[in-house]
Design an enzyme around this catalytic site. Structure first.
Site, PDB file in Angstrom:
ATOM      1  NE  ARG A 131      -3.053  -2.236   3.189  1.00 54.86           N
ATOM      2  CZ  ARG A 131      -3.683  -2.302   4.342  1.00 54.86           C
ATOM      3  NH1 ARG A 131      -3.701  -1.227   5.253  1.00 54.86           N
ATOM      4  NH2 ARG A 131      -3.726  -3.394   4.910  1.00 54.86           N
TER       5      ARG A 131
ATOM      6  CG  ASP B 119       2.794   6.257   2.706  1.00 57.30           C
ATOM      7  OD1 ASP B 119       1.664   5.590   2.971  1.00 57.30           O
ATOM      8  OD2 ASP B 119       3.796   6.201   3.403  1.00 57.30           O
TER       9      ASP B 119
ATOM     10  CE1 TYR C   6       8.335   0.206  -1.154  1.00 59.70           C
ATOM     11  CE2 TYR C   6       9.025  -1.552   0.180  1.00 59.70           C
ATOM     12  CZ  TYR C   6       8.018  -0.589  -0.175  1.00 59.70           C
ATOM     13  OH  TYR C   6       6.747  -1.199  -0.001  1.00 59.70           O
TER      14      TYR C   6
ATOM     15  NE  ARG D 200       8.240   8.856   3.040  1.00 63.33           N
ATOM     16  CZ  ARG D 200       6.788   9.275   3.231  1.00 63.33           C
ATOM     17  NH1 ARG D 200       5.823   8.558   3.101  1.00 63.33           N
ATOM     18  NH2 ARG D 200       6.606  10.391   3.771  1.00 63.33           N
TER      19      ARG D 200
END
Lengths: 255, 255
Positions: B56, B58, B117, B204
């Site tokens: 999911r 952001d 990522y 992040r």
């Protein structure tokens, strides 16, 4: 013009046009590049300033080297500080690449001897999602060699009326192109055009015409027909704004 | 699950997240990736479908290889036609890279064994205007070698509670990272992280911490302190969403 209490500052400005309604300030409160740069300049200089650009790029069009001039009565701020401060106050999609003092009679638009534009066409089957607002997407296969042959026919001094959108009302439609190249790398076709001036939508109309030729719908000779007839209806559609970037503005001799 | 009247389709989806409120469908009429893909699927398949994503992502986060599954009662449409038709109905910033039939028990999220990522940090002085919504801009100089040393300390099985934003309420905060690399090219620092799972904002928060270490504000050993204490306040800020891209989702064995 020769006011010793004012400096004439030449700015080189880069921007991504995707989120702006073009260069020029609008009456409505729409975001424009000029508005953003003038606001940043006013905050740094402590006075209202008018920033005049060399090219009024349309909504969605980008620039790597837009040139603009502004007159300021602030004589004290060093130019690199001015550049850095304006750059810092602008959003991430607008940058001030340089700031230098120029002679009082230099004008970003009137002093320009030419401009170079880049038009990017994505011609590979897979969608370039990260470049969605930076290229024109063409789903049909294109033949860059044929496009290159057609593009060469545009070089020289011609009446480009057939490549101008109707909104243009300037008197002469004669312009000189010194460069009109087509290159291809990694499924992207790049058209680079240098001219002494451009009519309204001229690069995008050239791009739209070259796309039709690259698809094989028209032959390269179509270029000559459009030039000699001056008939806009013979040329291709106005290719998408997001494919266009103002690369640089040229100035001859003294600035 | 084993319904012969339904096919389970695995989609690989790429998107630029800039103009979306994240992957997940929202109650308000906000644009999301899931909503856009479901709408395209419904138009092509002629039935309402639910598209379940592996991650999911952001608002503002991009994907090169998001994976999603959907069940359809349409048994006739060839998969490449389905892919092409959905791709064609989606806007330029969302692409369907592939569509294949998978076993009924395959689930994009639950079957995943890991994800990779990418986090992009622009660390050169000049603003990258064309990448404004694709990178995190860091104005301070960064030392990539120091960041690389720090990143290596994250590899392995650890309790990553100190790198999770408060909103995470899953039970275990133990995860295993098999890769955590820092590379630099042309003023851009690229962090690549592969793990068996990620806590909320974990990549992040790692990026934000590595930026502080790269700026010289903390030493690489800070990583060990954050891991051993589980104290989120010791880690850096949550780095900007636009720097993050979901590169791919990994599946072991049968799909």
């Amino acid at each position: 013009m020769n006011d010793p209490r004012r400096r004439n500052i030449k700015l080189v400005i880069a921007y991504r046009g995707a989120d702006y309604h073009g260069w020029q300030r609008q009456r409505e409160h729409l975001p424009t590049i000029q508005q953003a740069v003038e606001t940043a300049a006013a905050r740094v200089l402590g006075e209202r300033v008018c920033v005049n650009g060399a090219s009024r790029t349309d909504a969605g069009v980008h620039a790597a080297g837009q040139v603009a001039t502004m007159l300021t009565g602030n004589l004290s701020i060093p130019l690199e500080n001015l550049r850095r401060a304006m750059d810092g106050k602008l959003p991430d999609d607008i940058a001030i690449r340089s700031a230098e003092e120029v002679s009082p009679d230099f004008h970003a638009s009137r002093s320009a001897s030419g401009k170079t534009y880049l038009y990017r066409i994505h011609a590979a089957p897979a969608k370039p999602v990260m470049l969605a607002d930076q290229v024109c997407i063409c789903r049909a296969p294109l033949r860059p060699d044929t496009m290159r042959l057609a593009a060469r026919r545009l070089i020289g001094t011609h009446d480009f009326a057939g490549f101008a959108s109707a909104a243009d009302e300037r008197e002469s439609t004669v312009r000189t192109l010194s460069r009109c190249d087509v290159a291809e790398t990694d499924g992207e076709i790049r058209l680079k055009v240098t001219g002494d001036g451009f009519l309204y939508h001229m690069v995008r109309n050239i791009a739209g015409t070259l796309i039709e030729i690259g698809r094989g719908r028209w032959r390269p000779g179509r270029i000559d027909e459009i030039l000699s007839s001056g008939d806009r209806r013979l040329a291709g559609h106005t290719a998408a704004a997001e494919g266009l970037t103002l690369l640089c503005v040229h100035y001859d001799g003294n600035r």
